[in-house]
Design an enzyme around this catalytic site. Structure first.
Site, short mmCIF file in Angstrom:
data_model
loop_
_atom_site.label_atom_id
_atom_site.label_comp_id
_atom_site.label_asym_id
_atom_site.label_seq_id
_atom_site.Cartn_x
_atom_site.Cartn_y
_atom_site.Cartn_z
N ILE A 172 0.86 -1.18 0.00
CA ILE A 172 0.00 0.00 0.00
C ILE A 172 0.89 1.23 0.00
O ILE A 172 1.90 1.28 0.71
CB ILE A 172 -0.98 0.02 1.20
N LEU A 173 0.54 2.17 -0.85
CA LEU A 173 1.36 3.37 -0.98
C LEU A 173 0.48 4.56 -1.32
O LEU A 173 -0.35 4.49 -2.22
CB LEU A 173 2.41 3.19 -2.09
N VAL A 174 0.67 5.64 -0.60
CA VAL A 174 0.14 6.94 -0.96
C VAL A 174 1.32 7.77 -1.42
O VAL A 174 2.34 7.85 -0.72
CB VAL A 174 -0.59 7.61 0.22
N GLN A 198 0.58 12.48 1.04
CA GLN A 198 0.64 11.89 2.37
C GLN A 198 0.29 12.91 3.45
O GLN A 198 0.45 14.10 3.27
CB GLN A 198 2.03 11.29 2.61
N GLY A 231 -4.94 11.99 4.92
CA GLY A 231 -6.02 11.06 5.17
C GLY A 231 -6.32 10.09 4.05
O GLY A 231 -7.24 9.28 4.16
N GLY A 281 -4.51 7.53 3.00
CA GLY A 281 -4.21 6.15 3.37
C GLY A 281 -5.37 5.52 4.13
O GLY A 281 -5.75 4.37 3.87
N SER A 282 -5.94 6.28 5.06
CA SER A 282 -7.11 5.80 5.80
C SER A 282 -8.29 5.60 4.87
O SER A 282 -9.03 4.62 4.98
CB SER A 282 -7.48 6.80 6.90
N GLU A 303 0.38 -8.12 5.08
CA GLU A 303 1.71 -8.71 5.01
C GLU A 303 2.76 -7.73 5.52
O GLU A 303 3.00 -6.68 4.92
CB GLU A 303 2.04 -9.11 3.57
#
Length: 463
Positions: A250-252, A257, A260, A262-263, A284
């Site tokens: 997972i990457l923003v 960044q 919010g 990522g949430s 993972e």
């Protein structure tokens, strides 16, 4: 006269000339982290602009063999520009001179291609052209994607930070579908640069899915599509008839960044796990930062989940009855199995994650917390000790002892329970024999765990 007489004589064989031995100049090299700067830009005007700040990647030294240094250059500077629209890149390499020392000269072109692959272009002019020739790359790539969420999520913190004309769309693409593999191949450099310890996924495996958070910005002619972030999720079989979801990457993007997103992306993934009724959702090797975000989201979901409230109330009642620190054996304070099952089935939170959240749920329910902090610390200490040793050291243990026998020696033994905390001599846990050091290490781990719990509790309480 004697010298003249000698000079007139027949010349003898010339003395052999000594071969001069040359030494390569010393070259200490320069660390990749010191000479490489990464810039993420969305327009050609931003390329080279002093107003654009460089972004912080993972340890760049890892991409260079041996000691992570670049050799053979004096005054080396490498500025890498990444087009966040088309995902192309360009490396502006400058240096004062080269020096062929004992370590040779690092092949920079090959080294940079190992990171950026086919996305890197040779010239600055070619790179600048990508802002116009490839401006529709993302829109074309995701045209066949499945829209699984559009707009804001209720309560999302990104609502107040985006322009009213901007729209967030989450699309899902099966990695084997048209364009998905090509799109991911251009995302690989971002994965290598900004996801610590990550490796590219197998684009030939159809069980991989990309969840893409796209921002649609109003432009003069047509909306401009830009990737804000993405996650790669693998679906795998669980006997007898269920699927599990594992979030692998997972990457923003750095420029988005802290806002919010990522949430937002994680909340969409949670909703999809519930909607598709998978067995559970796992992650993972989550980073510390991502684990914090994930836990905050899950705590809010669990606080609103009525079926586990009686179990939380029961645990809190037990904890507040008396001084646990004075008891010989501290209760485990783990959730009952039926609560674990209800959470997994309804919210798709796996057991390991729920156990972490359970500690925070108890902490939030203690009022006033200062009154019960000593007992709560005892509970966390017991949990940490169990995590380290892989077992509850307060529980009775079994021990295998050889006994004299007239039968076959290897087939004769006695099993009995150890008492009074006695340790079995044949356990497989490697523990430092220095008791004071053990206690100090345990204390540090407990303090770290409680610090993490308080950070989550504070963030959740502010909402």
């Amino acid at each position: 006269m004697a010298q003249k007489h000698q000079s007139a004589a027949a010349p003898g064989p010339e003395p052999k000339k000594r071969r001069r031995v040359g030494f390569s100049p010393a070259d200490t090299g320069v660390e990749a982290n010191e000479c490489i700067k990464i810039y993420l830009v969305s327009s050609k005007e931003e390329v080279g602009s002093p107003d654009v700040s460089c972004v912080t990647p993972v340890d760049l030294n890892d991409f260079f063999d041996g000691d992570g240094k670049i050799y053979g250059y004096q005054g080396l500077k490498i500025n890498v520009w990444i087009n966040s629209i088309s995902l192309h890149s360009y490396a502006d390499v400058t240096y004062q001179s080269t020096i062929n020392g004992d370590k040779g000269i690092t092949d920079l072109k090959s080294a940079l291609q190992n990171i950026f692959g086919e996305t890197i272009v040779d010239s600055k002019d070619e790179f600048l052209q990508t802002f116009s020739t490839e401006k529709d790359f993302i829109r074309n790539m995701v045209s066949n994607g499945e829209v699984i969420h559009s707009g804001a999520i209720d309560g999302s913190s990104i609502n107040a930070q985006m322009a009213p004309s901007d729209l967030q769309v989450v699309l899902r693409m099966e990695i084997g579908s048209p364009n998905a593999g090509l799109l991911y191949s251009r995302l690989v450099p971002l994965v290598l640069l900004f996801v610590d310890g990550s490796n590219p996924i197998d684009v030939t495996d159809p069980d991989w899915h990309l969840y893409l958070l796209i921002q649609k910005k109003e432009d003069k002619e047509e909306p401009l599509y830009q990737i804000v972030g993405f996650t790669a999720i693998y679906k795998f079989y669980r006997y007898p008839d269920r699927l599990r979801m594992r979030l692998s990457q997972i990457l923003v993007l750095p420029s988005f960044q802290g806002k919010g997103f990522g949430s937002y992306l994680m909340e969409v993934v949670n909703k999809m796990a519930v909607a598709e009724n998978v067995y559970d959702l796992t992650v993972e090797e989550p980073s510390e930062k991502f684990q914090h975000i994930r836990t905050c989201i899950d705590i809010n979901r669990l606080l609103a989940f009525e079926p586990i409230k009686p179990a939380i109330d029961s645990a809190v009642e037990t904890l507040t009855k008396g001084k646990l620190s004075k008891k010989a054996q501290i209760p485990r304070f783990t959730p009952p199995s039926d609560a674990v099952e209800k959470v997994r089935e309804a919210l798709k939170i796996n057991k390991k994650q729920f156990l972490k959240c359970w500690e925070i749920l108890i902490y939030l329910a203690l009022d006033p917390i200062d009154k019960y902090m000593e007992d709560y610390t005892c509970v966390i200490t017991n949990h940490v000790r169990i995590d380290i040793l892989g077992k509850d050291i307060e529980a009775p243990k079994k021990k295998v002892v050889d006994v004299p026998t007239t039968f076959e020696a290897e087939a004769s033994f006695v099993v009995f329970k150890c008492v009074n905390g006695e340790e079995a001599n044949n356990n497989n846990v490697q523990v430092d024999e220095n008791k004071p050091d053990q206690e100090q290490q345990l204390k540090q781990l407990v303090e770290e765990r409680i610090r993490e719990i308080k950070l989550v509790a504070e963030k959740v309480s502010r909402k």
